[in-house]
Design a protein around this motif. Structure first.
Motif, PDB file in Angstrom:
ATOM      1  N   LYS A  58       0.839  -1.200   0.000  1.00 32.99           N
ATOM      2  CA  LYS A  58       0.000   0.000   0.000  1.00 32.99           C
ATOM      3  C   LYS A  58       0.877   1.253   0.000  1.00 32.99           C
ATOM      4  CE  LYS A  58      -3.829   2.157   2.482  1.00 32.99           C
ATOM      5  NZ  LYS A  58      -4.743   2.066   3.621  1.00 32.99           N
ATOM      6  N   PHE A  59       1.915   1.240   0.803  1.00 33.01           N
ATOM      7  CA  PHE A  59       2.844   2.371   0.873  1.00 33.01           C
ATOM      8  C   PHE A  59       3.519   2.593  -0.474  1.00 33.01           C
ATOM      9  CE2 PHE A  59       7.186   3.951   1.647  1.00 33.01           C
ATOM     10  CZ  PHE A  59       6.877   5.182   2.190  1.00 33.01           C
ATOM     11  N   LYS A  61       2.520   1.729  -3.438  1.00 33.92           N
ATOM     12  CA  LYS A  61       1.551   2.141  -4.460  1.00 33.92           C
ATOM     13  C   LYS A  61       1.042   3.558  -4.229  1.00 33.92           C
ATOM     14  CE  LYS A  61      -0.128  -2.478  -5.539  1.00 33.92           C
ATOM     15  NZ  LYS A  61      -1.260  -3.411  -5.446  1.00 33.92           N
ATOM     16  N   SER A  62       1.320   4.133  -3.077  1.00 38.70           N
ATOM     17  CA  SER A  62       0.806   5.458  -2.750  1.00 38.70           C
ATOM     18  C   SER A  62       1.456   6.557  -3.586  1.00 38.70           C
ATOM     19  CB  SER A  62       1.019   5.763  -1.263  1.00 38.70           C
ATOM     20  OG  SER A  62       2.389   5.992  -0.980  1.00 38.70           O
ATOM     21  N   GLY A  63       2.598   6.251  -4.173  1.00 35.21           N
ATOM     22  CA  GLY A  63       3.275   7.215  -5.015  1.00 35.21           C
ATOM     23  C   GLY A  63       4.126   8.211  -4.241  1.00 35.21           C
ATOM     24  N   ILE A  64       4.316   7.960  -2.983  1.00 29.12           N
ATOM     25  CA  ILE A  64       5.120   8.865  -2.167  1.00 29.12           C
ATOM     26  C   ILE A  64       6.558   8.867  -2.671  1.00 29.12           C
ATOM     27  CG2 ILE A  64       5.756   7.165  -0.433  1.00 29.12           C
ATOM     28  CD1 ILE A  64       5.325   9.402   1.671  1.00 29.12           C
TER      29      ILE A  64
END
Length: 75
Positions: A58-59, A61-64
């Protein structure tokens, strides 16, 4: 994870030194208790790993954007 408690008699051939060491590490009194506690630990760790993997995915994929403030990572 909910497990139905159903005990069955099993015949196992195990390495005694491993069983004795696990018994000492886990602080159990009997070999059966040692095996039960070891299995509980493995199941618990697998569940934790699954949760950690989902959080990591999830992290990611967040695009951060992650910045290497110390300059230790390669491009």
């Amino acid at each position: 994870m909910s497990l139905v408690i159903e005990k069955k008699r099993k015949h196992l051939i195990l390495t005694q030194s491993k069983l004795s060491l696990a018994k000492k590490i886990l602080g159990t009194r009997t070999e059966t208790e040692t095996i039960e506690k070891a299995l509980d630990t493995i199941i618990s760790e697998a569940e934790k790993n699954k949760i950690a993997l989902k959080a990591t995915e999830k992290f990611m994929k967040s695009g951060i954007e992650i910045k290497d403030v110390f300059g230790n990572l390669e491009d």
